[in-house]
Design an enzyme around this catalytic site. Structure first.
Site, PDB file in Angstrom:
ATOM      1  N   HIS A 133     -39.996  24.337  13.640  1.00 50.56           N
ATOM      2  CA  HIS A 133     -39.843  24.296  12.177  1.00 50.56           C
ATOM      3  C   HIS A 133     -39.375  22.930  11.678  1.00 50.56           C
ATOM      4  CE1 HIS A 133     -35.539  25.414  13.058  1.00 50.56           C
ATOM      5  NE2 HIS A 133     -35.317  24.648  12.009  1.00 50.56           N
ATOM      6  N   ASP A 163     -40.379  28.728  18.453  1.00 49.71           N
ATOM      7  CA  ASP A 163     -39.744  27.672  17.653  1.00 49.71           C
ATOM      8  C   ASP A 163     -39.479  26.432  18.499  1.00 49.71           C
ATOM      9  OD1 ASP A 163     -38.839  26.519  15.320  1.00 49.71           O
ATOM     10  OD2 ASP A 163     -36.784  27.268  15.537  1.00 49.71           O
ATOM     11  N   GLY A 238     -29.814  20.097   9.977  1.00 45.28           N
ATOM     12  CA  GLY A 238     -29.943  18.821  10.670  1.00 45.28           C
ATOM     13  C   GLY A 238     -29.682  18.945  12.156  1.00 45.28           C
ATOM     14  N   ASN A 239     -28.973  20.022  12.577  1.00 37.19           N
ATOM     15  CA  ASN A 239     -28.771  20.293  13.997  1.00 37.19           C
ATOM     16  C   ASN A 239     -30.003  20.904  14.650  1.00 37.19           C
ATOM     17  OD1 ASN A 239     -25.417  20.772  13.401  1.00 37.19           O
ATOM     18  ND2 ASN A 239     -26.054  19.741  15.278  1.00 37.19           N
ATOM     19  N   SER A 240     -30.943  21.381  13.859  1.00 37.49           N
ATOM     20  CA  SER A 240     -32.146  22.023  14.406  1.00 37.49           C
ATOM     21  C   SER A 240     -32.834  21.138  15.426  1.00 37.49           C
ATOM     22  CB  SER A 240     -33.151  22.311  13.285  1.00 37.49           C
ATOM     23  OG  SER A 240     -32.966  23.578  12.764  1.00 37.49           O
ATOM     24  N   LEU A 295     -49.278  43.746  27.049  1.00 29.60           N
ATOM     25  CA  LEU A 295     -49.385  44.980  27.800  1.00 29.60           C
ATOM     26  C   LEU A 295     -50.176  46.044  27.046  1.00 29.60           C
ATOM     27  CD1 LEU A 295     -48.533  46.270  30.464  1.00 29.60           C
ATOM     28  CD2 LEU A 295     -46.368  46.930  29.391  1.00 29.60           C
ATOM     29  N   GLY A 296     -49.920  46.181  25.742  1.00 28.75           N
ATOM     30  CA  GLY A 296     -50.636  47.169  24.939  1.00 28.75           C
ATOM     31  C   GLY A 296     -49.946  48.514  24.867  1.00 28.75           C
ATOM     32  N   VAL A 297     -48.628  48.504  24.630  1.00 29.29           N
ATOM     33  CA  VAL A 297     -47.880  49.749  24.483  1.00 29.29           C
ATOM     34  C   VAL A 297     -46.981  49.670  23.262  1.00 29.29           C
ATOM     35  CG1 VAL A 297     -47.872  50.366  26.931  1.00 29.29           C
ATOM     36  CG2 VAL A 297     -46.052  48.910  26.028  1.00 29.29           C
ATOM     37  N   ILE A 299     -43.278  50.848  22.189  1.00 31.41           N
ATOM     38  CA  ILE A 299     -42.085  51.229  22.929  1.00 31.41           C
ATOM     39  C   ILE A 299     -40.937  51.540  21.988  1.00 31.41           C
ATOM     40  CG2 ILE A 299     -42.701  49.906  24.986  1.00 31.41           C
ATOM     41  CD1 ILE A 299     -40.753  47.729  23.990  1.00 31.41           C
TER      42      ILE A 299
END
Length: 516
Positions: A133, A163, A238-240, A295-297, A299
Site C-alpha cells: 500500500h 501487503d 510513515g512507519n509502513s 483447496l475449495g472448501v 470451513i
C-alpha cells in the site's frame, strides 16, 4: 490545539500517508531546554534492558525512507473501515487550512500528490522490501538512504493479499538487514521498529510482542491470509513497510497497520511475519506475481460443543461445512463434516490457520491433509488448484430465513429439542441443491432448548460421538434425536437460506446440547 488536530487526522490505521513539515511557535525554546537537560545527564543504559543503542547503530543504515508521487484519482483507500488509509484530498485540505500547504479541494486537479513510508534493504545491490500500500498506484518512487543519497526506484512487484512489495534502486555495496525467524518470537519478547513516522526519518521505537497469529478485522485485502504479529512499539503513518527487529538485530516482521479508536497510536500495532513476506518477495522477484494454492472448501470453527459432538478431545481444527464441486478437495475425497487437523504436517489449531497454510502452498503440487472422520483420523493427498481473488476459503455466514411456513399438519413434532420438522418442498430442494433427504425446521416450540437452529433451517445430517448420519426425512431425524443420550451434544449439518428469497443457501454445523 493544532497538536490535537494533528494526532486525530494523521494517526490512522494504514500507515503510508501524506505528511508535511510543521513547527511550534515555542519549538526552539523547547528544543533548547531539552538539549541543556541532556547535556547535564550521564548517558547510561538501564540495567536489564536490551542494548537498543547498538541495535540502532548497526541496523538504521539498512532502513530507507520512501516517498511516492501520483496523479489525483489513482490512489484508493484500502477499505471502508476505521483501519483504512484516508483520502489524500482530506490530508491536503488539512495542511492547506492549518499550515498554508497543499492546494486544497478547490485547486486544479492536475497537481501531483506526495506520500510515503519506509522500507529496508535485503541485498547489497539495492533490493528493498516495503508494503504494497506504500507504492500502490505510484507514478514515481524515491528512496532516501541515511547517508542522504536519493535514488529513483523501480517497483519489481506488489502483492495486495500480503501487503508486500519489492522495489529496486541502482546502487551497490549497501548494508542489508539480517532476516530472522518469527516463529521463535515469544509473547512478551522485546522488539524494535525503525522507520519515518510522520516524516521523521530514522526513528526508533520499542515495545514487546503482544500476540501472534492475529487476523485483520478490517476490509483490507489481507483478510485471514496473514497471521499478523501484534506488538506495542509506537507505530504511526510513515512507519509502513519498515522493519520490526528482535533483540538480536534480525528483521522478524514488516510494520503494516495499527488498530485505533481515537485515530492515534493506542499501543496496538500489526506486522507481517518476515517468513511469509520473504516467500512473497521470492515469487515477485522471479515472476512479478504470487501463486497460491486453493483447496475449495467452506470451513468453520470447531467450538467446544462441536468438539464434543465429533468426539474430539479438544476444540481444534477446521470444520468442513461444504466442498466445492470439481475442486481439489472433492477430487481428494474430502467430505462435509470432516475436521481438518493437519495440513502438510502443520497442526490446524484454529480454523483461521487453514487458509493461511493452503495459500502458502504451491498450486499443482501434492499436499498432505489429515482429517478427523467418523471418530478416527484419515490421511488424504490433495493437489491444490490455483487461488483466485474472487474465491475465498472461509467460514460460512448465517442469516435469518424468511420462508413461508407450511401447514402444521405436514410437520413432525420432536419433543427433546422442541423442533417441528417437515419435508422439503420441490422449490427448496432445487434451491438447496439437495436431491433427496433432509428435513426443514418448520417451527420451534415455546419451550425449545435449541440455541443454534432456527426456523427455515434444512437439516441434512447429524453427528454424534464422531459418527455422522445423513438425514433421510423428518421422522428419521426425530428418532435420531430421541435415541441420543441425555446431556449429549449433537452437531446438525445445516443449510440455511442466505437471503430472504431463499435462492441461495449457506452450510454450517449447528451444535445443540440435549436436556439432562
Amino acid at each position: 490545539m493544532k497538536k490535537s488536530v494533528i494526532a486525530s487526522l494523521l494517526a490512522v490505521g494504514a500507515l503510508g500517508v501524506t505528511v508535511a513539515a510543521f513547527t511550534s511557535p515555542h519549538g526552539a525554546a523547547v528544543a533548547q531546554s531539552q538539549i541543556v537537560a541532556q547535556s547535564t545527564a550521564v548517558a547510561q543504559a538501564p540495567q536489564g534492558l536490551p542494548d537498543f543503542v547498538s541495535l540502532y547503530e548497526r541496523n538504521s543504515p539498512s532502513v530507507v525512507s520512501i516517498s511516492v508521487s501520483s496523479t489525483p484519482g489513482r490512489n484508493r483507500a484500502r477499505g471502508n473501515d476505521d483501519n483504512a488509509t484516508p483520502d489524500r484530498d482530506d490530508m491536503e485540505e488539512f495542511f492547506r487550512r492549518y499550515f498554508g500547504q497543499g492546494q486544497g479541494r478547490g485547486a486544479p486537479r492536475n497537481f501531483r500528490r506526495q506520500g510515503g513510508g519506509s522500507g529496508f534493504i535485503i541485498s547489497s545491490d539495492g533490493m528493498i522490501v516495503t508494503n504494497s500500500h506504500v507504492v500502490e498506484d505510484a507514478d514515481e518512487v524515491l528512496v532516501k538512504l541515511t547517508d542522504k543519497r536519493e535514488f529513483k526506484a523501480k517497483v519489481l512487484g506488489s502483492d495486495k493479499r500480503s501487503d508486500v512489495a519489492v522495489i529496486k534502486i541502482d546502487a551497490t555495496g549497501l548494508p542489508a538487514v539480517k532476516v530472522g525467524n518469527p516463529t521463535n518470537l515469544k509473547i512478551g519478547e522485546w522488539v524494535a521498529a525503525i522507520g519515518q513516522p510522520l516524516g521523521f526519518e530514522s526513528t526508533l521505537t520499542t515495545g514487546v510482542v503482544s500476540a501472534k497469529g492475529r487476523a485483520s478485522r478490517g476490509n483490507d485485502a489481507t483478510g485471514d491470509l496473514v497471521p499478523f504479529i501484534q506488538h506495542d512499539a509506537a507505530v504511526n503513518p510513515g512507519n509502513s513497510g519498515g522493519p520490526l527487529f528482535n533483540t538480536r538485530g534480525e528483521v522478524v516482521a514488516i510494520n503494516s497497520m495499527i488498530a485505533t479508536v481515537s485515530g492515534g497510536f493506542q499501543g496496538i500495532s500489526f506486522a507481517i511475519p518476515i517468513d511469509l513476506a520473504m516467500d512473497v518477495v521470492g515469487q515477485l522477484r522471479a515472476g512479478g506475481s504470487v501463486k497460491r494454492g486453493m483447496l475449495g472448501v467452506n470451513i468453520g470453527p470447531v467450538t467446544r460443543d462441536l468438539a464434543d459432538a465429533f468426539g474430539l478431545s479438544k476444540p481444534q481444527g477446521a470444520l468442513v461445512a461444504g466442498v466445492t464441486k470439481g475442486s481439489a478437495a472433492e477430487k481428494a475425497g474430502m467430505k462435509e463434516g470432516d475436521v481438518v487437523l493437519k495440513f502438510n504436517d502443520r497442526a490446524v489449531e484454529d480454523s483461521r490457520d487453514l487458509p493461511r497454510f493452503v495459500t502458502s502452498a504451491r498450486p499443482g503440487t501434492p499436499s498432505r491433509v489429515q482429517v478427523w472422520r467418523d471418530g478416527k483420523t484419515v490421511e488424504l493427498s490433495v493437489t491444490l488448484d490455483e487461488y483466485k481473488d474472487a474465491t475465498q476459503v472461509a467460514s460460512v455466514q448465517s442469516s435469518t430465513p424468511g420462508k413461508k411456513e407450511p401447514a402444521k399438519s405436514d410437520a413432525t413434532s420432536e419433543g427433546r429439542l422442541g423442533l417441528m420438522l417437515r419435508p422439503l418442498t420441490e422449490k427448496e430442494r432445487e434451491a438447496a441443491k439437495l436431491a433427496n433427504g433432509g428435513a426443514v425446521v418448520a417451527d420451534l416450540s415455546d419451550k425449545s432448548t435449541a440455541e443454534a437452529l432456527a426456523k427455515g433451517d434444512i437439516i441434512v445430517g447429524v453427528t454424534r460421538k464422531g459418527k455422522s448420519t445423513a438425514v433421510t426425512g423428518p421422522a428419521q431425524l426425530a428418532e435420531l434425536i430421541k435415541g441420543a443420550e441425555k446431556g449429549s451434544t449433537l452437531a446438525f449439518r445445516v443449510k440455511r437460506p442466505a437471503d430472504r428469497t431463499g435462492s441461495e443457501y449457506s452450510e454450517f454445523f449447528a451444535p445443540e446440547k440435549l436436556p439432562e
